[in-house]
Design a protein around this motif. Structure first.
Motif, short mmCIF file in Angstrom:
data_model
loop_
_atom_site.label_atom_id
_atom_site.label_comp_id
_atom_site.label_asym_id
_atom_site.label_seq_id
_atom_site.Cartn_x
_atom_site.Cartn_y
_atom_site.Cartn_z
N GLN A 1 -7.73 -8.39 7.86
CA GLN A 1 -8.12 -6.92 7.18
C GLN A 1 -7.51 -7.27 5.46
O GLN A 1 -7.82 -7.56 5.18
N LEU A 2 -5.43 -7.40 6.48
CA LEU A 2 -4.84 -8.33 5.31
C LEU A 2 -5.69 -9.66 4.24
O LEU A 2 -5.23 -9.82 3.35
N VAL A 3 -6.02 -10.40 5.14
CA VAL A 3 -7.28 -11.44 5.16
C VAL A 3 -8.03 -10.76 3.75
O VAL A 3 -8.75 -11.90 3.16
N TRP A 4 -8.80 -9.98 4.36
CA TRP A 4 -9.78 -9.74 3.46
C TRP A 4 -9.46 -9.40 2.03
O TRP A 4 -10.23 -9.51 1.57
N ALA A 5 -8.52 -8.90 2.19
CA ALA A 5 -8.26 -7.78 0.51
C ALA A 5 -7.14 -8.42 0.05
O ALA A 5 -8.04 -8.71 -1.56
N HIS A 6 -6.10 -10.13 0.79
CA HIS A 6 -6.27 -10.94 -0.65
C HIS A 6 -7.65 -11.83 -0.66
O HIS A 6 -6.77 -12.16 -1.77
N TYR A 7 -8.36 -12.07 -0.33
CA TYR A 7 -8.89 -12.59 -0.73
C TYR A 7 -9.91 -11.94 -1.71
O TYR A 7 -10.80 -12.33 -3.30
N GLN A 8 -10.62 -10.99 -1.56
CA GLN A 8 -10.94 -9.98 -3.14
C GLN A 8 -10.32 -10.03 -4.15
O GLN A 8 -10.60 -10.18 -4.90
N TRP A 9 -8.69 -9.68 -3.99
CA TRP A 9 -7.87 -9.89 -5.24
C TRP A 9 -8.09 -10.98 -5.90
O TRP A 9 -7.91 -11.64 -6.71
N GLU A 10 -8.06 -12.42 -5.12
CA GLU A 10 -7.76 -13.77 -5.48
C GLU A 10 -9.18 -13.60 -5.69
O GLU A 10 -8.84 -14.54 -7.17
N ARG A 11 -10.03 -13.55 -5.97
CA ARG A 11 -11.18 -14.13 -5.85
C ARG A 11 -11.76 -13.58 -7.07
O ARG A 11 -12.49 -13.80 -8.36
N LYS A 12 -11.24 -12.35 -7.47
CA LYS A 12 -11.05 -11.10 -9.01
C LYS A 12 -10.26 -12.07 -9.66
O LYS A 12 -11.08 -12.10 -11.28
N LEU A 13 -9.18 -12.56 -9.56
CA LEU A 13 -8.60 -13.11 -9.78
C LEU A 13 -9.20 -14.69 -10.86
O LEU A 13 -9.07 -14.36 -11.78
#
Length: 371
Positions: free
Chosen positions: A37-49
């Motif tokens: 869940q942490l990895v997915w949340a980081h990926y979602q944020w970084e992809r948007k960035l």
């Protein structure tokens, strides 16, 4: 993100988290259940960035909240490698243990919990060799976490994590698909490094096992001393003569000390025929085996006392020299099982001669006449 965290955030954060959950697939992972869940949340944020070159506050807050929840459960995230191509990462957490409260000399290390976490199935689906080597890293990390403690555990875990980072970084360098030849060369190189990490684990675990075994023997010596005091009181209550009681207790204690010295003297290099143990038995069992060792030496010492007192060996030291003679013989019996076996074997032959001995003694006169 948990329902409690969602309740505290605004409506925009709720919508972002619900959208992330709709996209989030199931995944096999290693480590804590919260890590995917942490990895997915980081990926979602970084992809948007990276895609829009601007920060999404809702996704960043979701990631920060998930990171805080993860670290609260697993400890501080000491090192982590995030993949930029997919929702994959490897990391290491250290959860600080409480310092020992009853250790004024500071002989014991703080029992920290070091764990590796990995989510890589999304990015290694087309690289089976890398996926297999990552699984081997997980197996070694499990063994390290169960056997090692303190500094050696953290060194071994960081070593394994470095290998996993190299493997995951390979997909960042190779685009769009990894070359099979490059993948095979990478796996070959990192497998050698994993073998070096495993060799370090074996050396450190062997030394740790010896320390645990010695601590068990010291506990055993303490228990032997307490049992000796109790035995001395019972022998006094049974009106056993003072001289015999003294010799018996001397043999009992000397045998236990001989067993302790024998084990410690053989704790050099792990060579065949010397002191070797399976350190993956676990600390409780290794310590328990160490506790038993002084008792075995004490039993050998008591047996040797009765052997000498019975007169079977026709050894008659002076009365003044008896304590020294009995004590040294009992020490040798505890120190060397071979010496105890020889002494007890001699007594066995005196009590119950073997058939070969009897036939030899009967054939000897005839042999002299024929000669």
């Amino acid at each position: 993100m948990s329902d409690t965290v969602q309740h505290r955030r605004g409506n925009g954060l709720r919508r972002a988290v619900r959208a992330a959950r709709r996209e989030e697939p199931s995944v096999a992972q290693t480590g804590a259940a919260l890590f995917p869940q942490l990895v997915w949340a980081h990926y979602q944020w970084e992809r948007k960035l990276h895609s829009e070159d601007k920060t999404d506050d809702a996704l960043e807050q979701a990631y920060r909240a998930k990171l805080a929840e993860f670290q609260k459960e697993q400890g501080r995230l000491e090192q982590v490698y995030w993949s930029t191509r997919n929702a994959s990462a490897v990391g290491m957490t250290v959860k600080r243990g409480r310092p020992p409260s009853t250790d004024p000399l500071r002989l014991r290390e703080r029992d920290d919990v070091v764990r590796l976490h990995r989510v890589t199935d999304w990015i290694t689906r087309d690289a089976p060799r890398v996926a297999e080597l990552l699984h081997e890293c997980d197996l070694l990390a499990i063994r390290v976490g169960q056997v090692l403690r303190g500094t050696s555990e953290e060194i071994a875990m960081r070593w394994i994590l470095g290998i996993e980072i190299h493997l995951l970084g390979f997909f960042e360098r190779e685009a769009p698909l990894p070359d099979e030849r490059a993948e095979a060369e990478l796996v070959r190189t990192q497998r050698r490094k994993l073998a070096e990490a495993e060799a370090y684990y074996h050396r450190a675990a062997s030394q740790a096992g010896r320390i645990v075994y010695v601590s068990g023997m010291l506990i055993g010596v303490l228990l032997v001393a307490m049992l000796g005091v109790l035995g001395g009181f019972l022998l006094w209550a049974a009106d056993m003569p003072f001289q015999d009681r003294k010799l018996l207790l001397i043999c009992y204690g000397a045998g236990a000390v001989g067993a302790l010295v024998s084990a410690m003297s053989r704790m050099g290099k792990p060579e065949p025929g010397r002191f070797n143990m399976d350190f993956e038995l676990g600390r409780p069992l290794i310590r328990r085996l160490g506790v038993y060792r002084p008792f075995v030496g004490g039993i050998f010492g008591v047996a040797l006392y009765f052997l000498h007192a019975s007169g079977l060996l026709d050894l008659r030291p002076d009365k003044a020299d008896k304590p020294f003679y009995y004590g040294f013989a009992a020490f040798l019996a505890g120190f060397s099982e071979r010496f105890a076996t020889v002494m007890l074997g001699a007594a066995e032959r005196r009590i119950a001669p073997s058939d070969d001995t009897e036939e030899g003694s009967r054939a000897a006169p005839g042999g002299d006449q024929n000669g």
